[in-house]
Design a protein around this motif. Structure first.
Motif, PDB file in Angstrom:
ATOM      1  N   ARG A  60       0.870  -1.178   0.000  1.00 34.87           N
ATOM      2  CA  ARG A  60       0.000   0.000   0.000  1.00 34.87           C
ATOM      3  C   ARG A  60       0.899   1.218   0.000  1.00 34.87           C
ATOM      4  N   ALA A 104      -9.100   2.661  -3.445  1.00 37.55           N
ATOM      5  CA  ALA A 104      -8.717   1.459  -2.701  1.00 37.55           C
ATOM      6  C   ALA A 104      -7.583   1.754  -1.726  1.00 37.55           C
ATOM      7  N   GLU A 272      -7.988  -3.697   2.326  1.00 39.88           N
ATOM      8  CA  GLU A 272      -6.947  -2.882   1.708  1.00 39.88           C
ATOM      9  C   GLU A 272      -5.580  -3.092   2.349  1.00 39.88           C
TER      10      GLU A 272
END
Length: 512
Positions: A60, A104, A272
């Motif tokens: 991420r 996202a 996520e």
């Protein structure tokens, strides 16, 4: 609580409120940035969900863990990935490209296929002119393969404010094949006035604040090391949403529609931030996370979700906090389930059809019945739904399931126990609760009192933080409890607290 038709309507409403803008159809196409001024891998990398031919690679993009949007803004970013047979990434076997989008949380889930079974691999991401660290992962053996060994490191309950993650640093050094995390990855509450270390002050209640909380936790270097050491298999508990929640309620009994809106945001943030497959991506406040991982014919690991589908709490009007009278008739009602009818049916199929020599059950808490001196039990776990536990134990017995072993978390205490249908009865399975990574536990006096009243619990330690290590061969399942000397010290040493062995074909634990 809500009836079935009202609940379905609320699920749709909650999805519209919290999840509609999160679907791929809502993503706005744009030209990906080619350069990023700041390092975007501040929350690390991870892999998970190993199959014989592939794994999930995750990252991420975050440049500021304290910012609600991770400091990334609204623009999409191109992310390249590669996976190789060697740590130097000279023997690359797969590479590709993904798009990290704001809708996202700028997360990336890459489902790599076409790999060889039972092999170690190394992987890396690049984005905006920056390279991530190199992570280590592996594929599972073929489902019918004969496998000599499996090592699982498992833990739970890592409250950031309560201590440091030295346990994760040592877990990374154990060279596990799998890491199993059994819940309370984050804690949702606002920052405490007094803490060992602090996170941003707001309580996590919506998607932005849950994302911020994950980023703050995941910026920890020791947690990142554990994620980069091996593929993870994860399950949530309550604090990923709200304390003691179950179904569409928490202990504060909010309106169901509002709570489901919160749950939708929490589930989206969980997805996520974990190395999970797209097949489990949440739809509003619904997310099917129970599943099984096979390790050849040696072991099957079934992972249960005991939060999302449970019936309302038993005897809630009689409770003092979580405690209810053991004689409460609701907790023995066979119609009430901790897991829900569909998940119980799935688990029954896993027990009936398993080819594995060792059958592990990963679940969030202590499965054993624990009665207090004044005759009470907790209604937040298995004791509030006693018939669900009985049905699983009877399933192991009736299906003659080979070597059932339970792994747990939640209670911030190391426990080793045998599971039987009646007090003092013949053991059907053994249970090992792996303490907590950093969350505070029970005092020695309380733990000793629990063991005196509940003699099926053979070992207990609530003073020490740490994790469990499971080593499985054809002959035995050995479980070692590993504890850090001081969770308030960032570089604390680790030591063995206790070691137990379950022998093939002989139910019941033994001291090693």
């Amino acid at each position: 609580m809500v009836d079935g038709s009202t609940r379905r309507r609320l699920l749709v409403q909650a999805a519209a409120l919290a999840g509609a803008a999160l679907s791929p159809a809502a993503w706005t196409p744009a030209v990906a940035q080619t350069r990023l001024a700041d390092y975007p891998f501040r929350v690390g990398i991870a892999s998970g969900e190993p199959e014989p031919d592939g794994v999930v690679l995750w990252t991420r993009l975050v440049v500021d863990p304290q910012a609600m949007d991770g400091g990334m803004g609204a623009a999409p970013v191109r992310v390249d990935w590669e996976i190789a047979e060697d740590e130097g990434l000279r023997k690359v076997v797969r590479r590709g490209r993904a798009l990290a989008v704001a809708e996202a949380g700028h997360s990336v889930h890459v489902e790599v296929a076409g790999l060889r079974p039972d092999r170690r691999y190394f992987y890396r991401f690049t984005a905006g002119g920056h390279a991530s660290p190199v992570g280590r992962t592996r594929t599972a053996p073929e489902r019918d393969a004969r496998v000599d060994r499996l090592r699982i490191a498992y833990g739970s309950c890592q409250k950031y404010e309560s201590g440091f993650y030295a346990a994760h640093a040592h877990l990374a050094d154990e060279d596990p094949d799998l890491v199993l995390f059994l819940g309370d990855y984050i804690y949702e509450k606002a920052a405490a006035k007094e803490a060992v270390r602090y996170h941003p002050p707001v309580e996590a209640r919506d998607l932005a604040s849950y994302r911020q909380r994950y980023a703050w936790y995941k910026a920890d270097a020791d947690l990142q090391a554990a994620h980069a050491a091996a593929p993870w298999v994860v399950m949530w508990d309550d604090h990923e949403v709200a304390n003691d929640y179950g179904g569409d309620q928490d202990r504060t009994n909010p309106p169901a529609a509002l709570f489901l809106q919160r749950r939708a945001a929490a589930y989206q943030a969980y997805y996520e931030n974990m190395p999970l497959r797209r097949a489990v991506k949440p739809v509003g406040p619904d997310m099917r996370l129970y599943r099984a991982v096979d390790w050849g014919r040696l072991a099957r690991l079934a992972i249960l979700d005991d939060r999302q589908f449970r019936a309302p709490r038993s005897c809630d009007g009689q409770s003092n906090g979580k405690l209810i009278p053991a004689a409460c008739p609701e907790r023995s009602d066979p119609k009430r389930s901790l897991l829900g009818e569909r998940q119980e049916a799935w688990l029954s199929g896993q027990l009936r059809d398993t080819p594995a020599l060792w059958n592990l059950l990963g679940q969030q808490t202590l499965m054993n019945e624990v009665i207090t001196p004044d005759g009470r039990v907790s209604n937040d776990g298995w004791d509030g739904y006693a018939q669900t536990r009985r049905r699983i134990l009877e399933g192991w017995r009736d299906h003659k399931v080979s070597n059932p072993v339970v792994l747990g978390g939640d209670v911030h205490t190391f426990f080793a126990a045998d599971l039987s249908l009646e007090p003092g009865g013949k053991p059907i399975a053994s249970e090992f609760v792996g303490g907590s990574i950093s969350s505070l536990g029970r005092s020695r006096e309380i733990v000793q009192g629990m063991m005196t009243i509940n003699p099926q619990i053979r070992f207990g330690d609530g003073d020490t933080r740490g994790y469990g290590l499971v080593d499985i061969t054809a002959r035995e399942c050995a479980v070692t409890f590993r504890g850090v000397e001081n969770a308030l010290a960032p570089k604390s040493p680790v030591r063995d607290l206790a070691k137990f062995v379950v022998e093939d074909g002989r139910a019941g634990l033994n001291n090693a």
